[in-house]
Scaffold this motif. Structure first.
Motif, PDB file in Angstrom:
ATOM      1  N   ILE A   1       0.833  -1.204   0.000  1.00  0.00           N
ATOM      2  CA  ILE A   1       0.000   0.000   0.000  1.00  0.00           C
ATOM      3  C   ILE A   1       0.864   1.249   0.000  1.00  0.00           C
ATOM      4  O   ILE A   1       0.573   2.233  -0.700  1.00  0.00           O
ATOM      5  N   ILE A   2       1.962   1.223   0.757  1.00  0.00           N
ATOM      6  CA  ILE A   2       2.870   2.372   0.808  1.00  0.00           C
ATOM      7  C   ILE A   2       3.444   2.655  -0.580  1.00  0.00           C
ATOM      8  O   ILE A   2       3.444   3.797  -1.055  1.00  0.00           O
ATOM      9  N   PHE A   3       3.916   1.602  -1.243  1.00  0.00           N
ATOM     10  CA  PHE A   3       4.478   1.771  -2.581  1.00  0.00           C
ATOM     11  C   PHE A   3       3.425   2.294  -3.552  1.00  0.00           C
ATOM     12  O   PHE A   3       3.696   3.188  -4.352  1.00  0.00           O
ATOM     13  N   LYS A   4       2.228   1.730  -3.491  1.00  0.00           N
ATOM     14  CA  LYS A   4       1.165   2.136  -4.407  1.00  0.00           C
ATOM     15  C   LYS A   4       0.788   3.594  -4.209  1.00  0.00           C
ATOM     16  O   LYS A   4       0.618   4.355  -5.181  1.00  0.00           O
ATOM     17  N   GLN A   5       0.649   4.029  -2.961  1.00  0.00           N
ATOM     18  CA  GLN A   5       0.288   5.412  -2.670  1.00  0.00           C
ATOM     19  C   GLN A   5       1.348   6.387  -3.179  1.00  0.00           C
ATOM     20  O   GLN A   5       1.016   7.447  -3.730  1.00  0.00           O
ATOM     21  N   GLN A   6       2.613   6.038  -3.011  1.00  0.00           N
ATOM     22  CA  GLN A   6       3.676   6.940  -3.440  1.00  0.00           C
ATOM     23  C   GLN A   6       3.814   6.965  -4.961  1.00  0.00           C
ATOM     24  O   GLN A   6       4.172   8.005  -5.540  1.00  0.00           O
TER      25      GLN A   6
ATOM     26  N   GLU B   1       1.202   6.634  -6.990  1.00  0.00           N
ATOM     27  CA  GLU B   1       0.071   7.457  -7.416  1.00  0.00           C
ATOM     28  C   GLU B   1       0.327   8.932  -7.146  1.00  0.00           C
ATOM     29  O   GLU B   1      -0.083   9.800  -7.932  1.00  0.00           O
ATOM     30  N   GLU B   2       1.003   9.233  -6.056  1.00  0.00           N
ATOM     31  CA  GLU B   2       1.344  10.624  -5.741  1.00  0.00           C
ATOM     32  C   GLU B   2       2.225  11.242  -6.823  1.00  0.00           C
ATOM     33  O   GLU B   2       1.998  12.368  -7.276  1.00  0.00           O
ATOM     34  N   LYS B   3       3.214  10.479  -7.267  1.00  0.00           N
ATOM     35  CA  LYS B   3       4.100  10.981  -8.312  1.00  0.00           C
ATOM     36  C   LYS B   3       3.375  11.089  -9.651  1.00  0.00           C
ATOM     37  O   LYS B   3       3.623  12.015 -10.426  1.00  0.00           O
ATOM     38  N   LYS B   4       2.474  10.167  -9.926  1.00  0.00           N
ATOM     39  CA  LYS B   4       1.714  10.236 -11.180  1.00  0.00           C
ATOM     40  C   LYS B   4       0.814  11.465 -11.204  1.00  0.00           C
ATOM     41  O   LYS B   4       0.677  12.121 -12.245  1.00  0.00           O
ATOM     42  N   ARG B   5       0.199  11.785 -10.076  1.00  0.00           N
ATOM     43  CA  ARG B   5      -0.634  12.989 -10.026  1.00  0.00           C
ATOM     44  C   ARG B   5       0.198  14.249 -10.267  1.00  0.00           C
ATOM     45  O   ARG B   5      -0.292  15.239 -10.817  1.00  0.00           O
ATOM     46  N   SER B   6       1.453  14.214  -9.851  1.00  0.00           N
ATOM     47  CA  SER B   6       2.311  15.392 -10.003  1.00  0.00           C
ATOM     48  C   SER B   6       2.848  15.562 -11.421  1.00  0.00           C
ATOM     49  O   SER B   6       2.991  16.693 -11.910  1.00  0.00           O
ATOM     50  N   TYR B   7       3.119  14.449 -12.114  1.00  0.00           N
ATOM     51  CA  TYR B   7       3.858  14.572 -13.376  1.00  0.00           C
ATOM     52  C   TYR B   7       3.230  13.886 -14.582  1.00  0.00           C
ATOM     53  O   TYR B   7       3.552  14.247 -15.718  1.00  0.00           O
ATOM     54  N   ASN B   8       2.384  12.884 -14.395  1.00  0.00           N
ATOM     55  CA  ASN B   8       1.978  12.038 -15.508  1.00  0.00           C
ATOM     56  C   ASN B   8       1.309  12.832 -16.641  1.00  0.00           C
ATOM     57  O   ASN B   8       1.690  12.710 -17.812  1.00  0.00           O
ATOM     58  N   GLN B   9       0.310  13.657 -16.315  1.00  0.00           N
ATOM     59  CA  GLN B   9      -0.404  14.383 -17.355  1.00  0.00           C
ATOM     60  C   GLN B   9       0.504  15.385 -18.062  1.00  0.00           C
ATOM     61  O   GLN B   9       0.416  15.561 -19.287  1.00  0.00           O
ATOM     62  N   ARG B  10       1.380  16.031 -17.320  1.00  0.00           N
ATOM     63  CA  ARG B  10       2.297  17.005 -17.926  1.00  0.00           C
ATOM     64  C   ARG B  10       3.255  16.311 -18.890  1.00  0.00           C
ATOM     65  O   ARG B  10       3.523  16.836 -19.987  1.00  0.00           O
ATOM     66  N   ILE B  11       3.750  15.142 -18.528  1.00  0.00           N
ATOM     67  CA  ILE B  11       4.672  14.424 -19.400  1.00  0.00           C
ATOM     68  C   ILE B  11       3.961  13.984 -20.681  1.00  0.00           C
ATOM     69  O   ILE B  11       4.496  14.113 -21.789  1.00  0.00           O
TER      70      ILE B  11
ATOM     71  N   GLN C   1       5.157  -1.816  -7.932  1.00  0.00           N
ATOM     72  CA  GLN C   1       4.881  -2.556  -9.158  1.00  0.00           C
ATOM     73  C   GLN C   1       5.474  -1.877 -10.392  1.00  0.00           C
ATOM     74  O   GLN C   1       5.956  -2.545 -11.306  1.00  0.00           O
ATOM     75  N   GLU C   2       5.447  -0.561 -10.416  1.00  0.00           N
ATOM     76  CA  GLU C   2       6.021   0.158 -11.553  1.00  0.00           C
ATOM     77  C   GLU C   2       7.529  -0.101 -11.652  1.00  0.00           C
ATOM     78  O   GLU C   2       8.076  -0.247 -12.749  1.00  0.00           O
ATOM     79  N   CYS C   3       8.183  -0.167 -10.518  1.00  0.00           N
ATOM     80  CA  CYS C   3       9.624  -0.426 -10.510  1.00  0.00           C
ATOM     81  C   CYS C   3       9.908  -1.867 -10.927  1.00  0.00           C
ATOM     82  O   CYS C   3      10.900  -2.141 -11.620  1.00  0.00           O
ATOM     83  N   HIS C   4       9.048  -2.817 -10.531  1.00  0.00           N
ATOM     84  CA  HIS C   4       9.199  -4.199 -10.970  1.00  0.00           C
ATOM     85  C   HIS C   4       9.139  -4.277 -12.496  1.00  0.00           C
ATOM     86  O   HIS C   4       9.961  -4.955 -13.128  1.00  0.00           O
ATOM     87  N   ARG C   5       8.159  -3.588 -13.097  1.00  0.00           N
ATOM     88  CA  ARG C   5       8.026  -3.571 -14.554  1.00  0.00           C
ATOM     89  C   ARG C   5       9.252  -2.930 -15.204  1.00  0.00           C
ATOM     90  O   ARG C   5       9.735  -3.391 -16.254  1.00  0.00           O
ATOM     91  N   PHE C   6       9.739  -1.875 -14.587  1.00  0.00           N
ATOM     92  CA  PHE C   6      10.930  -1.194 -15.098  1.00  0.00           C
ATOM     93  C   PHE C   6      12.142  -2.123 -15.098  1.00  0.00           C
ATOM     94  O   PHE C   6      12.884  -2.191 -16.092  1.00  0.00           O
ATOM     95  N   ILE C   7      12.361  -2.839 -13.997  1.00  0.00           N
ATOM     96  CA  ILE C   7      13.503  -3.741 -13.893  1.00  0.00           C
ATOM     97  C   ILE C   7      13.426  -4.839 -14.957  1.00  0.00           C
ATOM     98  O   ILE C   7      14.432  -5.185 -15.605  1.00  0.00           O
ATOM     99  N   LYS C   8      12.229  -5.377 -15.182  1.00  0.00           N
ATOM    100  CA  LYS C   8      12.060  -6.426 -16.195  1.00  0.00           C
ATOM    101  C   LYS C   8      12.370  -5.911 -17.597  1.00  0.00           C
ATOM    102  O   LYS C   8      13.054  -6.574 -18.387  1.00  0.00           O
ATOM    103  N   GLN C   9      11.852  -4.725 -17.912  1.00  0.00           N
ATOM    104  CA  GLN C   9      12.101  -4.153 -19.238  1.00  0.00           C
ATOM    105  C   GLN C   9      13.576  -3.796 -19.412  1.00  0.00           C
ATOM    106  O   GLN C   9      14.161  -4.018 -20.490  1.00  0.00           O
ATOM    107  N   LEU C  10      14.186  -3.241 -18.363  1.00  0.00           N
ATOM    108  CA  LEU C  10      15.600  -2.894 -18.416  1.00  0.00           C
ATOM    109  C   LEU C  10      16.449  -4.142 -18.640  1.00  0.00           C
ATOM    110  O   LEU C  10      17.388  -4.131 -19.454  1.00  0.00           O
ATOM    111  N   ALA C  11      16.117  -5.225 -17.945  1.00  0.00           N
ATOM    112  CA  ALA C  11      16.855  -6.480 -18.118  1.00  0.00           C
ATOM    113  C   ALA C  11      16.674  -7.026 -19.529  1.00  0.00           C
ATOM    114  O   ALA C  11      17.617  -7.557 -20.133  1.00  0.00           O
ATOM    115  N   SER C  12      15.460  -6.886 -20.068  1.00  0.00           N
ATOM    116  CA  SER C  12      15.197  -7.362 -21.425  1.00  0.00           C
ATOM    117  C   SER C  12      16.024  -6.587 -22.452  1.00  0.00           C
ATOM    118  O   SER C  12      16.635  -7.178 -23.363  1.00  0.00           O
TER     119      SER C  12
END
Length: 229
Positions: free
Chosen positions: A108-113, A115-125, A146-157
């Protein structure tokens, strides 16, 4: 020590959140630098702390959106998720056992943080930079969102294809390297010295030394010393 240089009682909880000494910022920067180096090996247009394009009349859905003219993120890389498109990354290394996270599950902590960053930057990006945004939230306990897990997998690929190495070996190497980077930074938060450096005292010692030499009538003649060798 029983007390930190900031005056508060010193314990592990405080050591991992106190910003005196710069160890919390260094913890973040070490992870950022590691990811920047790895992205440089498999992506193009990689930049550390890119400044975002200034807002020109755009409006965003969330009030917490970052509209500052000098806003910047941690890393930019092209061809990460999609060919020809820039991806922006923002990193947070969080202490999941902090009192502010009491009674919250780590997920829950990871998910909340995230979402916090997405609210700050996602639409602008998406609308201004025409790119994609990926928040990378990592815990001092070694976990990640979860976003970092996806990032690590793609980076490894990407790295495994670029270097013609096995994907399993590559992702294990990345995760191990990241774990040691976080562990090293966490230990430094606990064991590092937060005592401020006294530059005035250092300068005073140098000035006093020159004064004593002058008062004693000593002369340092380098040329004579060289000639006598």
């Amino acid at each position: 020590p029983p007390f930190c240089v900031c005056g508060k009682p010193f314990n592990t909880e405080h050591a991992l959140t106190c910003k005196k000494g710069g160890f919390v910022s260094q913890r973040h920067n070490n992870v950022k630098n590691m990811f920047t180096v790895l992205l440089n090996r498999c992506c193009t247009n990689v930049k550390d702390e890119p400044v975002l394009t200034k807002i020109d009349g755009e409006s965003f859905r969330f009030r917490s959106s970052n509209t500052a003219p000098d806003a910047r993120l941690d890393i930019r890389a092209r061809n990460f998720w999609r060919h020809g498109q820039d991806t922006y990354f923002d990193i947070r290394v969080t202490h999941v056992d902090a009192l502010s996270h009491k009674d919250k599950a780590t997920e829950i902590i990871f998910k909340q943080q995230e979402e916090e960053k997405k609210r700050s930057y996602n639409q602008r990006i998406i609308e201004v930079e025409h790119g994609t945004f990926t928040p990378l939230v990592i815990g001092t306990n070694g976990g990640m969102g979860q976003e970092c897990h996806r990032f690590i997998k793609q980076l490894a690929s990407l790295l495994s294809r670029k270097r013609t190495e096995k994907y399993a070996s590559t992702i294990t190497w990345i995760r191990t390297k990241l774990s040691f980077e976080v562990l090293r930074s966490t230990v430094l938060c606990v064991r590092g010295s937060r005592t401020p450096w006294n530059t005035h005292r250092t300068l005073q010692v140098s000035e006093d030394f020159e004064l004593h030499v002058h008062e004693a009538g000593l002369q340092l003649e380098v040329k004579s010393a060289v000639d006598n060798i």
